[in-house]
Write an enzyme that holds these catalytic residues in place. Sequence first.
Site, PDB file in Angstrom:
ATOM      1  CE  LYS A  53      -3.880  -2.335   2.093  1.00  0.00           C
ATOM      2  NZ  LYS A  53      -4.472  -2.885   3.304  1.00  0.00           N
ATOM      3  CD  GLN A  97      -3.553  -4.561   6.465  1.00  0.00           C
ATOM      4  OE1 GLN A  97      -3.431  -3.575   5.764  1.00  0.00           O
ATOM      5  NE2 GLN A  97      -4.154  -5.666   6.040  1.00  0.00           N
ATOM      6  CG  ASP A 120     -10.262  -0.536   4.690  1.00  0.00           C
ATOM      7  OD1 ASP A 120      -9.932  -0.781   3.512  1.00  0.00           O
ATOM      8  OD2 ASP A 120      -9.576  -0.857   5.680  1.00  0.00           O
TER       9      ASP A 120
END
Length: 302
Positions: A53, A97, A120
């Site tokens: 990422k 995460q 997200d």
Amino acid sequence: MATILDGKAHADRMLEGVRQGVEARRARGLRAPGLAVVLVGDDPASHVYVRNKSAACARVGITSIEHRLAADTPQTDLDALIDRLNADPDVDGILVQLPLPKGLDSKRALHRISPAKDVDGFHPMNQGLLLEGLPGLRPCTPTACMSLLAHHGVDLKGLRAVVLGRSEIVGKPMALMLLEQHATVTIAHSRTKDLPAVCREADLLVAAVGRPGMVEGSWIKPGAVVVDVGINRVEDPGLAARIFACEPKKLEIFQSKGAVLCGDVRFGEAMQVASAVTPVPGGVGPLTIAGLLANTLQAANG
Ligand code: NDP
């Protein structure tokens, strides 16, 4: 033979779009979008994802800031970090995460992220907006799958779509997005009776289960489009022999390395029945990161 839907190539197109969006912001005198990534503990796969990422952020000009916390971090410290990031004007997107180490409540962490920074798309506010068909930050993987289908001109109107899997991250939002585009959607899961027959009705089959090679060629309607979200590592030689029977190259990789990545669909078998299939790796995987960065730009632009 089916067409391979190349996720890597489409991810490159999406990333180029983000890069241009970032450049346009800079041309207007605005700062680069900022993505804060919170990584708790030592899960090796999570470290790889976070590295990927960061690299993708650098490629498109997004500033990424990593926050590493020890595996035994108390929930209250994680809460405090999220609160700080929520209040930080230089942070447009926050990503915690997953999975979090044992003892930490991931729902509590995800719900604490400001919906405006929830890149997200997991916050109940954003999930609710999706349910209502309103604009908001949407989960990256299904959003990117929709973008791939649109790019390849798959007309979803009236199509029979089956989504295999009902997670909040992939299955449910994918089903809602397909419904929004006027597909007739069935969601199948572990309690679904006669799964092969349900799958065989699908003009579009999306597999998001996490079971290597579960979807056999005989489960696929001839001419269907197949999107394989699953990412699985196969280490069992018996399983490899079964699911890669039509994929000698994959079997060769398995034999030389002792393990191989594959999706939920038997790719070699699907290639003989479907009209189009996403491979694993190189299908949905690269698209997800592109979707995340598109969301970060969207969050920055407000
Ligand atoms: P979850 O484990 O949260 O959900 C899996 C779903 O599959 C559940 O709804 C479950 O049903 C269903 N399921 C499990 N076993 C069966 C079975 N034998 N028959 C029918 N349905 C079954 O997984 P995720 O949605 O998070 O991820 C799914 C896969 O996608 C994983 O391989 C994951 O690694 C991958 N993934 C890939 C991404 C990418 O970027 N390409 C991003 C996110 C995920 P039930 O609800 O009844 O238990």
